[in-house]
Design an enzyme around this catalytic site. Sequence first.
Site, short mmCIF file in Angstrom:
data_model
loop_
_atom_site.label_atom_id
_atom_site.label_comp_id
_atom_site.label_asym_id
_atom_site.label_seq_id
_atom_site.Cartn_x
_atom_site.Cartn_y
_atom_site.Cartn_z
N HIS A 202 -8.38 41.23 54.07
CA HIS A 202 -7.83 41.08 55.41
C HIS A 202 -6.90 42.26 55.70
O HIS A 202 -6.30 42.82 54.77
CB HIS A 202 -7.02 39.78 55.54
CG HIS A 202 -7.84 38.53 55.54
ND1 HIS A 202 -8.85 38.31 56.45
CD2 HIS A 202 -7.78 37.42 54.75
CE1 HIS A 202 -9.38 37.11 56.23
NE2 HIS A 202 -8.76 36.56 55.20
N CYS B 207 -9.86 43.95 58.98
CA CYS B 207 -9.46 44.00 60.39
C CYS B 207 -8.29 44.97 60.54
O CYS B 207 -7.48 45.16 59.64
CB CYS B 207 -9.03 42.61 60.87
SG CYS B 207 -10.40 41.44 61.03
#
Length: 254
Positions: free
Chosen positions: A92, A135
Amino acid sequence: MPVDRESEEYNMNHLRRGYATIFNHDEFSHDMPTRKGSHIDVQQLTNILEMLHFEVKVYNNLDCEKIREVLNELASMDHSDCDCLLVAVLTHGLKSNYLYAKDYIYSVDTLWLPFTADRCLSLAGKPKMFLIQACRGEALDAGVRLVSTSQTDSGNISYKIPSMADFFIAYSTAEGYYSWRHPEKGTWFIQSFCQVLNDHYRTLDFQKIMTRVSHRVAIEFESYNDCFLEQHEQKQVPNMHSTLIRDVYFRPKV
């Protein structure tokens, strides 16, 4: 001097291709969702990189301190008989410049700073490639539908290069944007990278391969979500940063 001053290609004829380190994060100790499907990316990456004669090592769900330890250990190794280095991170992300380890976030430049030419001499003048699947924000990209209507010093036997030369950093998505992952098929970016690299490593240099990866992600993929319409029919495009000064070819080792 690993490559001649005037060479247009990096020397990829060392005894070994080099190390490929994969940091995979699919479980976290803080309040972050499980990254289902990341193991598929790991397997595909491992397969293609081993086919290209990289020495692949996978690290799963390390904390920040251990990641730094692994990177520093890798930078301290002797890469004299290696062509290059590749590091991939699957995790992430927080905004544009931070990645999640198992316990905390860390700055993305933690990945490459140990390998600058002044810190890792045995990789000086050799390509160092970083793939970052994460991301970089929460913005969504609905896309737009297109409708058809110097001076030289050749006498010198040595030369200087900038410390930040010879890096290629590939982000899975543009700054500020979401990066898509399928829980059963893996991420758009890593799956495209593996497919395009497999198809073209014999004939295309690495930057052309990465342009085709961007093309595949941007054109062939679109999200499907009939529960959350704001996440339906969304697009993605990778983002590349390069200080390479020559072409990188992964031609088969003899």
